[in-house]
Design a protein around this motif. Structure first.
Motif, PDB file in Angstrom:
ATOM      1  N   ILE A 274      25.475 -19.765  -9.361  1.00 25.06           N
ATOM      2  CA  ILE A 274      26.103 -18.486  -9.049  1.00 25.06           C
ATOM      3  C   ILE A 274      26.267 -18.371  -7.539  1.00 25.06           C
ATOM      4  N   ALA A 275      27.492 -18.120  -7.110  1.00 23.04           N
ATOM      5  CA  ALA A 275      27.765 -17.994  -5.683  1.00 23.04           C
ATOM      6  C   ALA A 275      27.447 -16.583  -5.219  1.00 23.04           C
TER       7      ALA A 275
ATOM      8  N   PHE B  62      21.795  -5.132 -16.888  1.00 24.53           N
ATOM      9  CA  PHE B  62      22.765  -6.218 -16.770  1.00 24.53           C
ATOM     10  C   PHE B  62      24.114  -5.738 -16.251  1.00 24.53           C
ATOM     11  N   ILE B  63      24.458  -4.462 -16.490  1.00 21.76           N
ATOM     12  CA  ILE B  63      25.675  -3.928 -15.865  1.00 21.76           C
ATOM     13  C   ILE B  63      25.252  -3.334 -14.522  1.00 21.76           C
ATOM     14  N   SER B  64      24.878  -4.202 -13.640  1.00 21.68           N
ATOM     15  CA  SER B  64      24.365  -3.813 -12.324  1.00 21.68           C
ATOM     16  C   SER B  64      24.539  -5.001 -11.384  1.00 21.68           C
ATOM     17  N   ASN B  65      24.037  -4.839 -10.181  1.00 24.30           N
ATOM     18  CA  ASN B  65      24.105  -5.922  -9.197  1.00 24.30           C
ATOM     19  C   ASN B  65      22.820  -6.730  -9.158  1.00 24.30           C
ATOM     20  N   ALA B  66      21.994  -6.625 -10.214  1.00 25.27           N
ATOM     21  CA  ALA B  66      20.679  -7.270 -10.191  1.00 25.27           C
ATOM     22  C   ALA B  66      20.759  -8.789 -10.219  1.00 25.27           C
ATOM     23  N   PHE B  67      21.637  -9.337 -11.054  1.00 19.71           N
ATOM     24  CA  PHE B  67      21.655 -10.786 -11.268  1.00 19.71           C
ATOM     25  C   PHE B  67      22.923 -11.462 -10.757  1.00 19.71           C
TER      26      PHE B  67
ATOM     27  N   ALA C 169      19.609 -19.285  -1.568  1.00 13.82           N
ATOM     28  CA  ALA C 169      20.339 -18.031  -1.353  1.00 13.82           C
ATOM     29  C   ALA C 169      20.309 -17.165  -2.607  1.00 13.82           C
ATOM     30  N   TYR C 170      20.518 -17.793  -3.762  1.00 14.08           N
ATOM     31  CA  TYR C 170      20.492 -17.008  -5.003  1.00 14.08           C
ATOM     32  C   TYR C 170      19.091 -16.504  -5.307  1.00 14.08           C
ATOM     33  N   ARG C 171      18.072 -17.301  -4.987  1.00 22.93           N
ATOM     34  CA  ARG C 171      16.693 -16.886  -5.247  1.00 22.93           C
ATOM     35  C   ARG C 171      16.354 -15.627  -4.462  1.00 22.93           C
TER      36      ARG C 171
ATOM     37  N   ASN D 119      17.149  -9.554   2.299  1.00 20.86           N
ATOM     38  CA  ASN D 119      17.615 -10.565   1.349  1.00 20.86           C
ATOM     39  C   ASN D 119      19.102 -10.494   1.042  1.00 20.86           C
ATOM     40  N   LEU D 120      19.867  -9.760   1.832  1.00 13.82           N
ATOM     41  CA  LEU D 120      21.315  -9.771   1.652  1.00 13.82           C
ATOM     42  C   LEU D 120      21.880 -11.029   2.313  1.00 13.82           C
ATOM     43  N   PRO D 121      22.501 -11.914   1.566  1.00 19.56           N
ATOM     44  CA  PRO D 121      23.003 -13.167   2.148  1.00 19.56           C
ATOM     45  C   PRO D 121      24.065 -12.907   3.210  1.00 19.56           C
ATOM     46  N   GLU D 122      24.141 -13.819   4.149  1.00 20.31           N
ATOM     47  CA  GLU D 122      25.158 -13.710   5.191  1.00 20.31           C
ATOM     48  C   GLU D 122      26.542 -13.817   4.561  1.00 20.31           C
ATOM     49  N   GLY D 123      27.422 -12.888   4.924  1.00 17.00           N
ATOM     50  CA  GLY D 123      28.756 -12.877   4.370  1.00 17.00           C
ATOM     51  C   GLY D 123      28.882 -12.158   3.045  1.00 17.00           C
TER      52      GLY D 123
END
Length: 285
Positions: free
Chosen positions: A66-67, A204-209, A76-78, A241-245
């Motif tokens: 997952i990107a 699951f209808i969220s930004n969790a995963f 990054a995903y972890r 923990n917000l990835p760059e970009g």
């Protein structure tokens, strides 16, 4: 001479009033439930297994597939994932809270509490406070497991603790939903099912995963205004923990997740505590 009718029954003791009395009674009930948890450790142990499995499975099965912000590395995903796992863990405790209250109702324990001179809301408040302690213990163990598999925070300790505080506040708010469900059904089994059936679409209808930007338009809007998503987003910001970009959605809860998380949790507590206490009074009247 006074004649006492054989049909006369002593009136039930009236609960003492006042905030102090309510707090004292709630703490007594919380202590009772914590002692029960200690004496039945398998309940706590089994409650720890599921979130640990989620951490391991999502980290190693979906990591790299997952990107996140254009980055497909497992690391990054972890880091993106862990706030969602924490939030899922604290909200899934709702089912246990509902089942516990339904079990007390089924055994008549609530009726025995009602015969005592105690604040009416103390039974439910004490139960939810005890569940909050158990949830906090689960989160501590889960954080240790997350650190072992490579999760890291990138903010100061104050912000990290604030992130965990928001997660526990959400869990406490959802425990009142569980309390209402437990009072509304007849058996602990029904409370467990009723406590989980609505949690799966919520989480699951969220930004969790996965990032909400990948969802269809109508689901994306639901996810961005989901109270669960607000807490997940707030935790990610506070953990660093917000990835760059990573593109932050334009919805107000996603732009101001900390404020949105607090407001959502407080609203849920006020609404569902009121409904649960009212249901408790009518169910045991």
């Amino acid at each position: 001479m006074t004649i006492t009718s054989p049909d006369a029954r002593p009136a039930a003791p009236r609960p003492a009033g006042g905030i102090t009395q309510g707090v004292r009674d709630s703490l007594v009930i919380a202590r009772r439930n914590l002692i029960r948890m200690v004496r039945i450790p398998e309940v706590v142990i089994f409650g720890l297994i599921q979130p640990v499995m989620f951490v391991v499975l999502f980290s190693y099965v979906f990591g790299g597939s997952i990107a996140v912000g254009g980055n497909t590395s497992p690391a990054a995903y972890r880091e993106f994932l862990m706030a969602g796992i924490f939030a899922q863990t604290v909200t899934f405790a709702t089912a246990g809270a509902g089942a516990g209250i339904a079990d007390d109702m089924h055994k008549g324990l609530i009726d025995r509490f009602r015969s005592l001179p105690m604040a009416r809301g103390a039974v439910l408040t004490g139960r939810t406070l005890a569940d909050l302690v158990q949830t906090a213990l689960t989160v501590v163990v889960l954080a240790v497991v997350a650190l072992i598999v490579g999760w890291r925070t990138h903010e100061n300790i104050g912000k990290v603790l604030a992130g965990f505080a928001l997660l526990l506040l959400l869990g406490y708010a959802f425990s009142w939903i569980g309390a209402l469900i437990g009072l509304s059904v007849r058996t602990p089994e029904a409370a467990t099912s009723g406590g989980l059936i609505w949690l799966f679409p919520l989480t699951f209808i969220s930004n969790a995963f996965v990032p909400s930007e990948n969802m269809p338009s109508f689901l994306r809007h639901i996810a961005e205004w989901n109270p669960f998503s607000a807490t997940v987003q707030a935790a990610r910001e506070l953990f660093g923990n917000l990835p760059e970009g990573y593109p932050v959605p334009e919805a107000w809860p996603m732009q101001h997740p900390v404020i949105a998380s607090v407001l959502w949790s407080l609203l849920i507590i006020v609404v569902f505590r009121t409904l649960a206490v009212r249901k408790y009074r009518s169910a045991t009247a």
